[in-house]
Design a protein around this motif. Structure first.
Motif, short mmCIF file in Angstrom:
data_model
loop_
_atom_site.label_atom_id
_atom_site.label_comp_id
_atom_site.label_asym_id
_atom_site.label_seq_id
_atom_site.Cartn_x
_atom_site.Cartn_y
_atom_site.Cartn_z
N LEU A 50 1.00 -1.30 0.19
CA LEU A 50 -0.07 -0.06 -0.10
C LEU A 50 0.75 1.23 -0.06
CD1 LEU A 50 -2.86 -0.90 2.65
CD2 LEU A 50 -3.13 -0.36 0.20
N PRO A 51 0.70 2.34 -0.72
CA PRO A 51 1.16 3.52 -0.66
C PRO A 51 0.93 4.15 0.77
CG PRO A 51 -0.73 3.89 -2.02
CD PRO A 51 -0.56 2.49 -1.57
N VAL A 52 2.05 4.74 1.37
CA VAL A 52 2.01 5.22 2.45
C VAL A 52 1.75 6.82 2.49
CG1 VAL A 52 3.38 5.92 4.88
CG2 VAL A 52 3.96 3.54 3.21
N THR A 53 0.56 7.11 2.69
CA THR A 53 -0.10 8.27 2.60
C THR A 53 -0.76 8.53 3.77
OG1 THR A 53 -2.04 7.46 1.04
CG2 THR A 53 0.06 8.18 -0.03
N GLY A 54 -1.53 9.86 3.92
CA GLY A 54 -2.26 10.24 5.03
C GLY A 54 -1.57 11.07 5.90
N HIS A 55 -2.48 11.50 6.98
CA HIS A 55 -1.91 12.44 8.15
C HIS A 55 -2.15 11.43 9.24
CE1 HIS A 55 -1.29 15.55 5.02
NE2 HIS A 55 -2.43 15.19 4.73
N GLY A 56 -1.40 12.12 10.39
CA GLY A 56 -1.51 11.50 11.67
C GLY A 56 -0.90 10.06 11.82
N GLY A 57 -1.90 9.30 12.33
CA GLY A 57 -1.37 7.87 12.81
C GLY A 57 -1.60 6.90 11.64
N ILE A 58 -2.17 7.31 10.47
CA ILE A 58 -2.55 6.40 9.28
C ILE A 58 -1.13 6.12 8.66
CG2 ILE A 58 -3.66 6.38 7.09
CD1 ILE A 58 -5.98 7.89 8.30
N PRO A 59 -0.41 6.91 8.42
CA PRO A 59 0.91 6.46 7.70
C PRO A 59 1.60 5.47 8.41
CG PRO A 59 0.71 8.82 7.49
CD PRO A 59 -0.25 8.39 8.35
N ASP A 60 1.79 5.66 9.80
CA ASP A 60 2.49 4.65 10.68
C ASP A 60 1.49 3.13 10.36
OD1 ASP A 60 4.35 6.45 11.37
OD2 ASP A 60 3.00 7.03 13.33
N LEU A 61 0.41 3.32 10.38
CA LEU A 61 -0.39 1.83 10.42
C LEU A 61 -0.13 1.25 8.86
CD1 LEU A 61 -2.63 0.00 11.33
CD2 LEU A 61 -4.15 1.60 10.50
N LEU A 62 -0.10 1.98 7.83
CA LEU A 62 0.20 1.75 6.66
C LEU A 62 1.66 1.00 6.56
CD1 LEU A 62 -1.49 3.99 4.32
CD2 LEU A 62 -2.53 1.93 5.18
N ARG A 63 2.53 1.79 7.00
CA ARG A 63 3.95 1.50 7.05
C ARG A 63 4.02 0.15 7.78
NH1 ARG A 63 5.73 5.64 9.10
NH2 ARG A 63 5.89 6.64 7.06
N THR A 64 3.55 -0.11 8.88
CA THR A 64 3.67 -1.12 9.81
C THR A 64 3.05 -2.38 8.91
OG1 THR A 64 3.43 -0.10 11.75
CG2 THR A 64 2.96 -2.30 12.05
N PHE A 65 1.87 -2.17 8.35
CA PHE A 65 1.28 -3.27 7.70
C PHE A 65 2.23 -3.59 6.42
CE2 PHE A 65 -1.14 -4.58 3.95
CZ PHE A 65 -2.02 -5.76 4.38
N ASN A 66 2.80 -3.01 5.56
CA ASN A 66 3.84 -3.05 4.76
C ASN A 66 4.85 -3.86 5.32
OD1 ASN A 66 2.18 -1.95 2.93
ND2 ASN A 66 3.23 -0.10 2.91
N GLU A 67 5.33 -3.61 6.41
CA GLU A 67 6.57 -4.22 6.96
C GLU A 67 5.97 -5.71 7.45
OE1 GLU A 67 7.72 -1.79 10.30
OE2 GLU A 67 8.85 -0.31 8.89
N MET A 68 4.92 -5.88 7.80
CA MET A 68 4.48 -7.03 8.22
C MET A 68 4.47 -8.15 7.05
SD MET A 68 0.39 -8.05 9.41
CE MET A 68 -0.13 -7.78 7.90
N LEU A 69 3.84 -7.48 5.98
CA LEU A 69 3.81 -8.15 4.66
C LEU A 69 5.42 -8.73 4.17
CD1 LEU A 69 1.34 -6.49 2.34
CD2 LEU A 69 0.95 -8.47 3.79
N ASP A 70 6.31 -7.92 4.44
CA ASP A 70 7.69 -8.26 4.21
C ASP A 70 8.23 -9.40 4.99
OD1 ASP A 70 7.84 -6.30 2.29
OD2 ASP A 70 8.74 -4.81 3.90
#
Length: 334
Positions: free
Chosen positions: A82-102
């Motif tokens: 997923l592209p890491v976009t948005g504001h607040g805690g959303i980018p951290d959530l998306l980044r964590t999800f991508n790292e989990m997939l890795d």
């Protein structure tokens, strides 16, 4: 800013605007409420709800993308992020999800390697037992039937002949199964010879015409890569026989600029007739084992095309691996 505070402030903004409008607008509320006043209040409520819905939709859009990804993700098709976009805690959530997939893809690849290695070892053991135990026992039975037939009376010769043919057919089937489980020709003569033998056996066993295209110039390949190419070709031809209702199939192996391509095509019903099952998922797992790309789709003109692209990194003038014997191959048809 956390997601809680973002939603809270969006709602507060809508309510503040509505309050300001009520304070400075020449609008009053009578008791009892007049019809015009009820219309104005209802319209203001609708505007506030719409504004709140639009703002929340914009703020929560990345979470909706995350939800869709979580319901459709397939570890056998790596690289989905997923592209890491948005504001607040959303980018951290998306980044964590991508790292989990890795991490999941790395663990899946490691576990697949161990499972496939154990599977190949078990196949070799079963093939050896079929050859040494069952094959030798059937050979002994066949020889014993021959000795009995030499001494049997005339009225039993026909029955003994049928028994000999049945035993001989069973022995041939055991040998064929042993070769499928453990492709000795792959270890002894190389990938091209193994694929040639596979196509010939497949054509003989099914009655289907199987064309082969193996131009020279293949780079040296690891044993693991050769085994993956062979198993994918084996499973691809098996799927053609089971599901495609085809009369002709083709197996080709060629080198491109940065990879080795294995292509299996047929003139059958095409993809989408049968759901993706254990066979195709096994092909995807083997492809991941060597970092290859597997695609299965419709073939131009009808039928199905299975394409496996194995990346290689060798000099352009590297010697060809092909067969382990000095005989050339070129394009061959059957």
């Amino acid at each position: 800013m956390s997601l809680f505070w973002r939603i809270f402030l969006l709602n507060a903004l809508v309510l503040a605007v509505a309050t300001a409008v009520l304070l400075w607008a020449p609008v009053t509320v009578s008791v009892p409420i007049l019809l015009t006043e009820a219309v104005v209040l209802t319209g203001g409520l609708i505007v506030m709800l719409l504004a709140n819905a639009v703002l929340l939709r914009i703020g929560l859009a990345p979470l909706e993308r995350l939800t869709r990804m979580m319901t459709t993700i397939d570890l056998l098709r790596p690289g989905q992020r997923l592209p890491v976009t948005g504001h607040g805690g959303i980018p951290d959530l998306l980044r964590t999800f991508n790292e989990m997939l890795d991490r999941l893809e790395a663990e899946r690849s490691t576990s697949n390697a161990r499972a496939l290695s154990a599977q190949e070892a078990e196949r070799r053991r079963i093939a050896q037992e079929l050859h040494d135990e069952v094959g030798q026992s059937l050979t002994a039975v066949l020889l014993e039937l021959k000795r009995v037939a030499d001494r049997a009376p005339e009225d039993l010769l026909e029955d003994l002949g049928h028994a000999q043919e049945t035993t001989r057919g069973s022995l041939d089937e055991v040998r064929r199964l042993a070769r499928r489980l453990r492709p000795g020709v792959l270890e002894d003569l190389g990938l091209v010879s193994a694929l040639t033998s596979l196509a010939t056996e497949f054509s003989t066993h099914t009655g289907m015409t199987v064309r082969r295209r193996f131009p020279p110039g293949l780079p040296p390949l690891d044993r693991e890569v050769e085994l993956v190419l062979y198993r994918v070709a084996q499973e691809g031809l098996t799927n053609v026989a089971r599901h495609a209702e085809a009369s002709t199939a083709e197996v080709s192996l060629r080198r491109t600029a940065d990879c080795v391509e294995l292509r299996i095509t047929d003139d059958g019903l095409g993809p989408g007739i049968v759901r993706e099952g254990a066979g195709i998922r096994g092909m995807r797992e083997r492809a991941l084992l060597v970092g290859a790309r597997l695609s299965i789709g419709p073939r131009p003109g009808g039928g199905t095309e299975v394409l496996l692209q194995v990346p290689v990194d060798v000099p352009s003038d590297a010697p060809s691996s092909g067969d382990r014997t000095p005989t050339g191959t070129g394009d061959r048809n059957e």
